[in-house]
Design a protein around this motif. Sequence first.
Motif, PDB file in Angstrom:
ATOM      1  N   GLY A 125      36.057 -39.985 -40.133  1.00  0.00           N
ATOM      2  CA  GLY A 125      37.408 -39.472 -40.620  1.00  0.00           C
ATOM      3  C   GLY A 125      37.264 -38.057 -40.851  1.00  0.00           C
ATOM      4  N   ARG A 126      36.429 -37.469 -41.710  1.00  0.00           N
ATOM      5  CA  ARG A 126      36.411 -36.010 -42.029  1.00  0.00           C
ATOM      6  C   ARG A 126      35.842 -35.324 -40.923  1.00  0.00           C
ATOM      7  N   THR A 127      35.008 -35.834 -39.955  1.00  0.00           N
ATOM      8  CA  THR A 127      34.561 -35.237 -39.035  1.00  0.00           C
ATOM      9  C   THR A 127      35.731 -34.914 -38.085  1.00  0.00           C
ATOM     10  N   LEU A 128      36.482 -35.873 -37.763  1.00  0.00           N
ATOM     11  CA  LEU A 128      37.816 -35.695 -36.803  1.00  0.00           C
ATOM     12  C   LEU A 128      38.855 -34.779 -37.485  1.00  0.00           C
ATOM     13  N   ALA A 129      39.067 -34.906 -38.796  1.00  0.00           N
ATOM     14  CA  ALA A 129      39.954 -34.074 -39.472  1.00  0.00           C
ATOM     15  C   ALA A 129      39.576 -32.688 -39.351  1.00  0.00           C
ATOM     16  N   GLU A 130      38.286 -32.316 -39.345  1.00  0.00           N
ATOM     17  CA  GLU A 130      37.692 -31.030 -39.311  1.00  0.00           C
ATOM     18  C   GLU A 130      37.997 -30.354 -37.907  1.00  0.00           C
ATOM     19  N   LEU A 131      37.925 -31.467 -36.892  1.00  0.00           N
ATOM     20  CA  LEU A 131      38.445 -30.784 -35.546  1.00  0.00           C
ATOM     21  C   LEU A 131      39.859 -30.903 -35.365  1.00  0.00           C
ATOM     22  N   GLY A 132      40.703 -31.149 -36.161  1.00  0.00           N
ATOM     23  CA  GLY A 132      42.183 -31.468 -36.237  1.00  0.00           C
ATOM     24  C   GLY A 132      42.616 -32.647 -35.397  1.00  0.00           C
ATOM     25  N   VAL A 133      41.874 -33.649 -35.422  1.00  0.00           N
ATOM     26  CA  VAL A 133      42.159 -34.890 -34.670  1.00  0.00           C
ATOM     27  C   VAL A 133      42.463 -36.049 -35.861  1.00  0.00           C
ATOM     28  N   HIS A 134      44.046 -36.415 -35.902  1.00  0.00           N
ATOM     29  CA  HIS A 134      44.379 -37.338 -36.849  1.00  0.00           C
ATOM     30  C   HIS A 134      44.806 -38.693 -35.997  1.00  0.00           C
ATOM     31  N   LEU A 135      44.165 -39.571 -36.493  1.00  0.00           N
ATOM     32  CA  LEU A 135      44.351 -40.895 -35.649  1.00  0.00           C
ATOM     33  C   LEU A 135      45.689 -41.649 -35.917  1.00  0.00           C
ATOM     34  N   GLY A 136      45.592 -42.275 -37.222  1.00  0.00           N
ATOM     35  CA  GLY A 136      46.868 -43.141 -37.401  1.00  0.00           C
ATOM     36  C   GLY A 136      47.798 -42.422 -38.371  1.00  0.00           C
ATOM     37  N   PRO A 137      48.959 -42.891 -38.710  1.00  0.00           N
ATOM     38  CA  PRO A 137      49.931 -42.252 -39.699  1.00  0.00           C
ATOM     39  C   PRO A 137      49.317 -42.222 -40.986  1.00  0.00           C
ATOM     40  N   ASP A 138      48.358 -43.021 -41.504  1.00  0.00           N
ATOM     41  CA  ASP A 138      48.081 -43.377 -42.634  1.00  0.00           C
ATOM     42  C   ASP A 138      46.494 -42.956 -42.694  1.00  0.00           C
ATOM     43  N   PRO A 139      46.117 -41.467 -43.026  1.00  0.00           N
ATOM     44  CA  PRO A 139      44.667 -40.983 -43.109  1.00  0.00           C
ATOM     45  C   PRO A 139      43.945 -41.770 -44.171  1.00  0.00           C
ATOM     46  N   SER A 140      44.408 -42.635 -44.994  1.00  0.00           N
ATOM     47  CA  SER A 140      43.594 -43.519 -45.705  1.00  0.00           C
ATOM     48  C   SER A 140      43.177 -44.758 -45.387  1.00  0.00           C
ATOM     49  N   ALA A 141      43.785 -45.088 -44.155  1.00  0.00           N
ATOM     50  CA  ALA A 141      43.293 -46.446 -43.636  1.00  0.00           C
ATOM     51  C   ALA A 141      41.999 -46.493 -43.124  1.00  0.00           C
ATOM     52  N   PRO A 142      41.447 -47.434 -43.232  1.00  0.00           N
ATOM     53  CA  PRO A 142      39.905 -47.567 -42.818  1.00  0.00           C
ATOM     54  C   PRO A 142      39.992 -47.411 -41.280  1.00  0.00           C
ATOM     55  N   ILE A 143      38.753 -46.653 -40.746  1.00  0.00           N
ATOM     56  CA  ILE A 143      38.426 -46.620 -39.452  1.00  0.00           C
ATOM     57  C   ILE A 143      37.524 -47.451 -39.013  1.00  0.00           C
ATOM     58  N   ALA A 144      37.808 -48.073 -37.987  1.00  0.00           N
ATOM     59  CA  ALA A 144      36.894 -48.951 -37.319  1.00  0.00           C
ATOM     60  C   ALA A 144      35.918 -48.381 -36.161  1.00  0.00           C
ATOM     61  N   ILE A 145      34.665 -48.437 -36.172  1.00  0.00           N
ATOM     62  CA  ILE A 145      33.721 -47.905 -35.458  1.00  0.00           C
ATOM     63  C   ILE A 145      32.975 -48.861 -34.441  1.00  0.00           C
ATOM     64  N   ASP A 146      33.130 -48.591 -33.079  1.00  0.00           N
ATOM     65  CA  ASP A 146      32.326 -49.697 -32.275  1.00  0.00           C
ATOM     66  C   ASP A 146      31.517 -48.679 -31.441  1.00  0.00           C
ATOM     67  N   VAL A 147      30.296 -49.110 -31.280  1.00  0.00           N
ATOM     68  CA  VAL A 147      29.195 -48.354 -30.423  1.00  0.00           C
ATOM     69  C   VAL A 147      29.349 -49.030 -28.961  1.00  0.00           C
ATOM     70  N   VAL A 148      29.779 -48.150 -28.235  1.00  0.00           N
ATOM     71  CA  VAL A 148      30.136 -48.664 -26.758  1.00  0.00           C
ATOM     72  C   VAL A 148      28.730 -48.644 -26.159  1.00  0.00           C
ATOM     73  N   SER A 149      28.040 -47.438 -26.219  1.00  0.00           N
ATOM     74  CA  SER A 149      26.764 -47.499 -25.793  1.00  0.00           C
ATOM     75  C   SER A 149      25.839 -46.443 -26.325  1.00  0.00           C
ATOM     76  N   TYR A 150      24.542 -46.790 -26.277  1.00  0.00           N
ATOM     77  CA  TYR A 150      23.534 -45.628 -26.865  1.00  0.00           C
ATOM     78  C   TYR A 150      22.177 -45.472 -26.017  1.00  0.00           C
ATOM     79  N   ARG A 151      22.045 -44.354 -25.705  1.00  0.00           N
ATOM     80  CA  ARG A 151      20.567 -44.290 -24.828  1.00  0.00           C
ATOM     81  C   ARG A 151      19.702 -43.317 -25.753  1.00  0.00           C
TER      82      ARG A 151
END
Length: 475
Positions: A125-151
């Motif tokens: 959340g902090r990383t996205l905020a530093e880049l100017g990206v805000h997901l939902g209307p409530d910034p305090s809401a939890p963010i779910a992370i799914d790893v799609v792929s990793y090589r």
Amino acid sequence: MSHTQDGSELLTGPGAGGLLGAAVGNSGGVLHSWQLDHVDHRPGRSTKALYRTQVSWPELDGPQAPAREELFGASAHIGEQEKDLYVAEQTLVMTDGDIDVRVWRYPHDPWLPMLPRVCYPDIVGRTLAELGVHLGPDPSAPIAIDVVSYRPGRRAVLRAAQGGAAVFLKVMQPHRSGEIVDRHHRLLAAGVPVPEVMAHHEGLVVLRELPGRPLSRAVIDEGVDACRGEDLVALLDRLPASMYSVPLRPPWTDSVDFYAGIVASSVPALGPRLDALVREIREGLGSLEQRMDMRPHDVVHGDFYEAQVFVEDGRVVGLLDIDTVGPGRRADDLACLLAHLSVLADYGNAGRIDRAMQERVETAISTWHRTFSERVDPTELALRSAGVVLSLATGPHRQQETAWEAATEAIVRVAEEWVARARRAEAATRERLAQAQAQSQAPLTGQRPVAPATELTPGDDSPTQERRIDQIVQG
């Protein structure tokens, strides 16, 4: 450390446990168990591996705390210096004088410095905020992370969701992100439905989520109704001619010897069949040069398969993973899709998908193959499909699938079926050419053919001269 020349035996054998135990112990932990999860093997050069482990951390969690699952990566190489290494502080290097092994705890991949900043819910959340990206209307809401792929050492894709909004986080080696952003901008400007770049930083690109769903899911559920083959070709034809100037990426068939070597090193019994496959693919493509121009005339996606295409209501609405867009041949892209689908369909023979799903995928392959064969030479299409399938035969061992040896043999068999199809297609083509030649030697009637009326439009953005000729003929 006993090892093969490239470290594959060390990182995939029982000796890997000692390496992991040393790395965990050096960080104050205790290794209880480990399992190989993924391996990238480049014969004679290097090996990277990913492990799922059970580790306890007495100093951090207390002496009675249960073990927890941790991912560890390892890289082994001989001779050549490691390239593009960015963050080595949280890695442990072990050597016996000949081979160096570097071990790290996920997400501290030394080649992907932005990975730790996007894989923890409380940090992303902090990383996205530093880049100017805000997901939902409530910034305090939890963010779910799914790893799609990793090589390990190469790339990772994660999905971050908050409320009803989501973005995709593409992590790569920092020197590559600027080029990827530029490609997205150029393709969007040309009307290609690729994801919008919301923000980027060195080694991280934040992409807006595409509408629809992946063709990989739709084709299993809907079969040929997922989209039209003509629309898949049209999507590729929208790739702009301006991308023809980027460096050429060799097609999959140029590396069939390399992929066959990887497969043979993991399943030596397949060696003779792999040798025969490589020979037939190379000789078949060589023979085609006797009757057609095989130069790279088109702008291609470079890795065009069902997971990269998004569809909705029977329409193509999105295209992913455009890192490899550049000059090539249209048959390469169409063959890549057919190859992936044919491996997916063959899963039905092993019970990995049910019979109804298999039939839907097979119908899609048959229908789209007919459409694609009207656009490109059917022999080339089949041979290049065989080459892509051969590259996919490295997957079961790399991903450590259950019964990976049997799965590898099944994929090799699919490649052999494409080579057999190429033989039939070439025989049919030669018969048609012979008939056409015989007809051309018939007595002339004195009539003159009508010349096409369509003219070339100066400055049009079609990727190839070949396509312009097609347009003239159709006109």
